[in-house]
Design a protein around this motif. Structure first.
Motif, PDB file in Angstrom:
ATOM      1  N   PRO A  11       0.829  -1.203   0.000  1.00 35.85           N
ATOM      2  CA  PRO A  11       0.000   0.000   0.000  1.00 35.85           C
ATOM      3  C   PRO A  11       0.863   1.252   0.000  1.00 35.85           C
ATOM      4  O   PRO A  11       2.103   1.169   0.058  1.00 35.85           O
ATOM      5  N   PRO A  12       0.249   2.433  -0.067  1.00 37.88           N
ATOM      6  CA  PRO A  12       1.043   3.668  -0.094  1.00 37.88           C
ATOM      7  C   PRO A  12       2.036   3.809   1.054  1.00 37.88           C
ATOM      8  O   PRO A  12       3.036   4.518   0.920  1.00 37.88           O
ATOM      9  N   SER A  48       2.054  -1.014  -6.131  1.00 33.03           N
ATOM     10  CA  SER A  48       0.945  -1.849  -5.653  1.00 33.03           C
ATOM     11  C   SER A  48       1.200  -3.331  -5.856  1.00 33.03           C
ATOM     12  O   SER A  48       0.549  -4.173  -5.231  1.00 33.03           O
ATOM     13  N   GLY A  49       2.132  -3.657  -6.755  1.00 36.22           N
ATOM     14  CA  GLY A  49       2.383  -5.051  -7.099  1.00 36.22           C
ATOM     15  C   GLY A  49       1.615  -5.523  -8.307  1.00 36.22           C
ATOM     16  O   GLY A  49       1.785  -6.665  -8.752  1.00 36.22           O
ATOM     17  N   GLU A 302      -1.691   7.619  -2.593  1.00 33.97           N
ATOM     18  CA  GLU A 302      -3.049   7.243  -2.180  1.00 33.97           C
ATOM     19  C   GLU A 302      -4.087   7.921  -3.067  1.00 33.97           C
ATOM     20  O   GLU A 302      -5.064   7.296  -3.501  1.00 33.97           O
ATOM     21  N   LEU A 303      -3.888   9.208  -3.360  1.00 37.62           N
ATOM     22  CA  LEU A 303      -4.818   9.910  -4.242  1.00 37.62           C
ATOM     23  C   LEU A 303      -4.748   9.338  -5.655  1.00 37.62           C
ATOM     24  O   LEU A 303      -5.789   9.110  -6.287  1.00 37.62           O
ATOM     25  N   SER A 304      -3.556   9.075  -6.153  1.00 39.28           N
ATOM     26  CA  SER A 304      -3.418   8.577  -7.524  1.00 39.28           C
ATOM     27  C   SER A 304      -4.147   7.256  -7.725  1.00 39.28           C
ATOM     28  O   SER A 304      -4.789   7.036  -8.768  1.00 39.28           O
ATOM     29  N   ALA A 309      -8.246  11.563  -9.940  1.00 38.78           N
ATOM     30  CA  ALA A 309      -7.581  12.860  -9.931  1.00 38.78           C
ATOM     31  C   ALA A 309      -7.752  13.537 -11.284  1.00 38.78           C
ATOM     32  O   ALA A 309      -7.555  12.927 -12.338  1.00 38.78           O
ATOM     33  N   ARG A 310      -8.140  14.809 -11.264  1.00 39.40           N
ATOM     34  CA  ARG A 310      -8.296  15.583 -12.512  1.00 39.40           C
ATOM     35  C   ARG A 310      -6.991  16.290 -12.798  1.00 39.40           C
ATOM     36  O   ARG A 310      -6.655  17.294 -12.194  1.00 39.40           O
TER      37      ARG A 310
END
Length: 317
Positions: A11-12, A48-49, A302-304, A309-310
């Protein structure tokens, strides 16, 4: 100096800022003191794998391909740029490491005055990718182009660069991003079931090329284009080859080999000068979804990974 590293798959929280040795400019390179750098969605997938079977990864893995900053070293053989110049550009795909206090660039151009540091820091990768794919698709005046995933970092730039070539652009995005796509010059529609019919209604004369930034809908995109040779994807969609669709990437062979279904395409470094010209004409902006301090790189990841995301996510300071 500080640099962002991925220490293992996960995870992040496996993203950390570490103290590492400073890099130095070699022949044909420059070093910059980084003001902003882009977050790579491909590296989010690596972390993330999800790509562990196709992208061999050695940890710790340094991240970042594009950055903007102030030149503080100039390598042998470099002309036309000097200490103190403000530039944006890219590392080599093998070296990476732009998410750091200092970065060595293999390709660069003057930072447009109209761009903020955040815009410039996230520009080079999106500009190069957009140009590489539009060149391969031979997009030009009078063409109609579908950009799948048009509100993301690459998609938003690709829309503008296709419009600048004289193309009519249809872009897919969530409904709340449709006004944003119109502001970039695209006719918006939603993705998902019924895409083929929606695009045909918007382009009754047909679509000349499809630029896939999102993945997951290759069969529909081929149906829209009418020929898999007119579809190029940059998404890690490994069903693409089965449909005859080219997956464009610039990763070196020792990182991806044939596992991604295609050898690396030549990088479109000429795109940086094109971007400078378009920015100066007010025809290219780099939408920034969010800017995180370097120390908060994990939050940027985490956001990506939400895929909502714009525009581009960048790291600063």
């Amino acid at each position: 100096m500080r640099a962002v590293q991925i220490t293992e798959y996960g995870p992040p929280g496996v993203v950390h800022v570490a103290e590492v040795a400073e890099p130095h400019a070699g022949p044909g390179e420059i070093r910059i003191s980084v003001r902003a750098s882009g977050l790579s969605p491909g590296e989010v997938a690596i972390r993330s794998g999800a790509l562990r079977d196709v992208v061999p990864t050695t940890f710790p893995y340094r991240t970042g391909f594009d950055a903007a900053g102030v030149v503080d070293e100039v390598g042998d053989g470099v002309t036309g740029v000097g200490i103190g110049d403000e530039v944006f550009g890219m590392t080599t795909m093998a070296a990476r490491g732009a998410n750091a206090d200092f970065a060595v660039l293999a390709a660069w151009a003057p930072k447009p005055e109209v761009w903020s540091w955040e815009e410039a820091g996230g520009a080079a990768g999106s500009v190069e990718t957009a140009t590489r794919v539009l060149d391969r698709l031979e997009v030009g005046p009078g063409h109609t182009v579908l950009v799948q995933g048009a509100a993301g970092g690459v998609g938003a730039v690709a829309v503008q660069m296709a419009v600048a070539r004289g193309a009519t652009v249809i872009g897919t995005a969530s409904a709340h991003n449709h006004d944003f796509l119109r502001s970039l010059g695209a006719e918006p529609t939603t993705y998902g079931p019924g895409l083929v019919e929606r695009v045909r209604a918007l382009a009754p004369g047909g679509v000349d090329a499809v630029f896939d930034c999102a993945g997951g809908a290759v069969a529909d995109l081929v149906a829209i284009a009418g020929d898999p040779a007119r579809v190029v994807t940059i998404a890690p969609d490994f069903t693409a080859a089965a449909h005859g669709v080219h997956m464009s990437h610039g990763a070196p062979a020792d990182e991806t080999g044939a596992a991604v279904g295609a050898h690396a395409d030549p990088l479109a470094f000429h795109s940086l000068e094109i971007a400078v010209r378009l920015a100066g004409e007010g025809r290219l902006r780099v939408p920034v979804a969010a800017a995180f301090p370097l120390a908060e790189a994990a939050a940027a990841h985490e956001l990506s990974q939400t895929r909502h995301a714009r525009g581009k996510i960048v790291l600063v300071g």
